[in-house]
Design an enzyme around this catalytic site. Structure first.
Site, short mmCIF file in Angstrom:
data_model
loop_
_atom_site.label_atom_id
_atom_site.label_comp_id
_atom_site.label_asym_id
_atom_site.label_seq_id
_atom_site.Cartn_x
_atom_site.Cartn_y
_atom_site.Cartn_z
N ASN A 9 0.85 -1.19 0.00
CA ASN A 9 0.00 0.00 0.00
C ASN A 9 0.89 1.24 0.00
OD1 ASN A 9 -1.39 2.28 1.14
ND2 ASN A 9 -3.03 0.91 1.77
N ASP A 70 -0.99 -3.71 9.89
CA ASP A 70 -2.37 -4.05 9.57
C ASP A 70 -3.24 -3.02 10.27
OD1 ASP A 70 -3.79 -6.11 7.94
OD2 ASP A 70 -5.04 -6.13 9.73
N SER A 71 -4.13 -2.42 9.51
CA SER A 71 -4.87 -1.29 10.06
C SER A 71 -6.28 -1.29 9.50
CB SER A 71 -4.15 0.02 9.73
OG SER A 71 -3.72 0.03 8.39
P1 ITT Z 1 -0.85 -4.14 2.95
O1 ITT Z 1 -1.58 -5.27 3.59
O2 ITT Z 1 -0.05 -4.54 1.73
O3 ITT Z 1 -0.03 -3.35 3.92
P2 ITT Z 1 -3.54 -3.05 2.59
O4 ITT Z 1 -4.07 -1.79 2.00
O5 ITT Z 1 -4.15 -4.35 2.12
O6 ITT Z 1 -1.94 -3.07 2.38
P3 ITT Z 1 -4.66 -3.52 5.25
O7 ITT Z 1 -5.06 -4.90 4.94
O8 ITT Z 1 -4.00 -3.24 6.58
O9 ITT Z 1 -3.65 -2.93 4.17
O10 ITT Z 1 -5.94 -2.59 5.09
C1 ITT Z 1 -5.98 -1.35 5.68
C2 ITT Z 1 -7.08 -0.52 5.07
O11 ITT Z 1 -7.61 0.34 6.11
C3 ITT Z 1 -6.53 0.41 4.00
O12 ITT Z 1 -6.63 -0.15 2.72
C4 ITT Z 1 -7.40 1.65 4.18
O13 ITT Z 1 -8.58 1.49 3.45
C5 ITT Z 1 -7.72 1.65 5.67
N1 ITT Z 1 -6.75 2.51 6.38
C6 ITT Z 1 -5.70 2.12 7.17
N2 ITT Z 1 -5.01 3.17 7.60
C7 ITT Z 1 -5.60 4.25 7.06
C8 ITT Z 1 -5.33 5.64 7.11
O14 ITT Z 1 -4.27 6.12 7.76
N3 ITT Z 1 -6.15 6.46 6.45
C9 ITT Z 1 -7.20 6.00 5.77
N4 ITT Z 1 -7.52 4.71 5.65
C10 ITT Z 1 -6.73 3.83 6.29
#
Ligand code: ITT
Length: 198
Positions: A9, A70-71
């Site tokens: 991401n 993971d967020s």
């Molecule tokens: P990786 O697993 O490759 O790191 P991902 O986008 O799939 O990338 P996650 O599974 O952790 O990551 O999903 C986190 C989602 O939560 C992310 O795609 C956003 O939609 C949201 N998110 C997390 N942090 C955020 C932030 O700081 N601002 C806005 N949205 C956020």
């Protein structure tokens, strides 16, 4: 200490590299290191499980320490959804725009709009050791998008002062975000575990 960043991401990569600048933990993206990012299915029920899966897979495949994030977004009136499914809320191939549209539709009739972002970071070593930390940012879900900065749900996440996170300059988001709080907690946890500088 040098660690690879286990994320595909770009928003996260940019924020994490900035947040960890001058902390003693030097983060290198897989692209810059010429290392392939392993495809990991996020099958965990919690952020911690998913962050561990991602960090451990890259630490094993690269032989280097690896950091994963993971967020997600937790909306109280949706029972904590989308939570660990935040990236896939509108479907497996959903874009940020798809996810925001889905969230605004789900929230259309709701007056209770409190929500938080949560971030769990895991730093894993190739030998199996790992350290983790968490951070949160409290706010609410807006009725419309505002701002062009950040990524994900930032255009619809409103802070207590009325600004949407996507309206903040990058440095200001990094000063208050769930990700920067998790990073601060991770640096403390690493110091407690005697893992700095190795
Ligand atoms: P990786 O697993 O490759 O790191 P991902 O986008 O799939 O990338 P996650 O599974 O952790 O990551 O999903 C986190 C989602 O939560 C992310 O795609 C956003 O939609 C949201 N998110 C997390 N942090 C955020 C932030 O700081 N601002 C806005 N949205 C956020």
């Amino acid at each position: 200490m040098k660690a690879l960043l286990a994320s595909g991401n770009r928003g996260k990569l940019r924020e994490l590299q900035e947040i960890f600048r001058n902390t003693g933990l030097e983060l290198v993206s897989c692209a810059d290191a010429g290392v392939a990012l392993p495809q990991v299915e996020e099958t965990g029920a919690t952020y911690l499980e998913n962050a561990r899966l991602k960090a451990e897979a890259l630490a094993r495949s690269s032989g280097m320490p690896a950091l994963a994030d993971d967020s997600g977004l937790e909306v109280d009136s949706l029972g904590g959804a989308p939570g660990v499914r935040s990236a896939r809320y509108a479907g497996n191939q959903a874009t940020d725009a798809d996810n925001i549209a889905h969230l605004l539709a789900e929230m259309a009739d709701r007056t209770a709009r409190s929500a938080r972002f949560r971030c769990v970071l895991v730093l894993a070593w190739p030998d199996g050791g790992a350290v983790s930390a968490e951070g949160m940012l409290e706010g609410a879900i807006a009725r419309e998008e505002r701002g062009k900065n950040g990524f994900g749900y930032d255009p619809v996440f409103v802070l207590p002062d009325g600004r949407h996170v996507a309206e903040l300059p990058a440095g200001e988001k990094d000063a208050i975000s769930h990700r920067s709080k998790a990073a601060k907690n991770l640096v403390s946890a690493l110091a407690r575990a005697g893992k700095t500088g190795s």
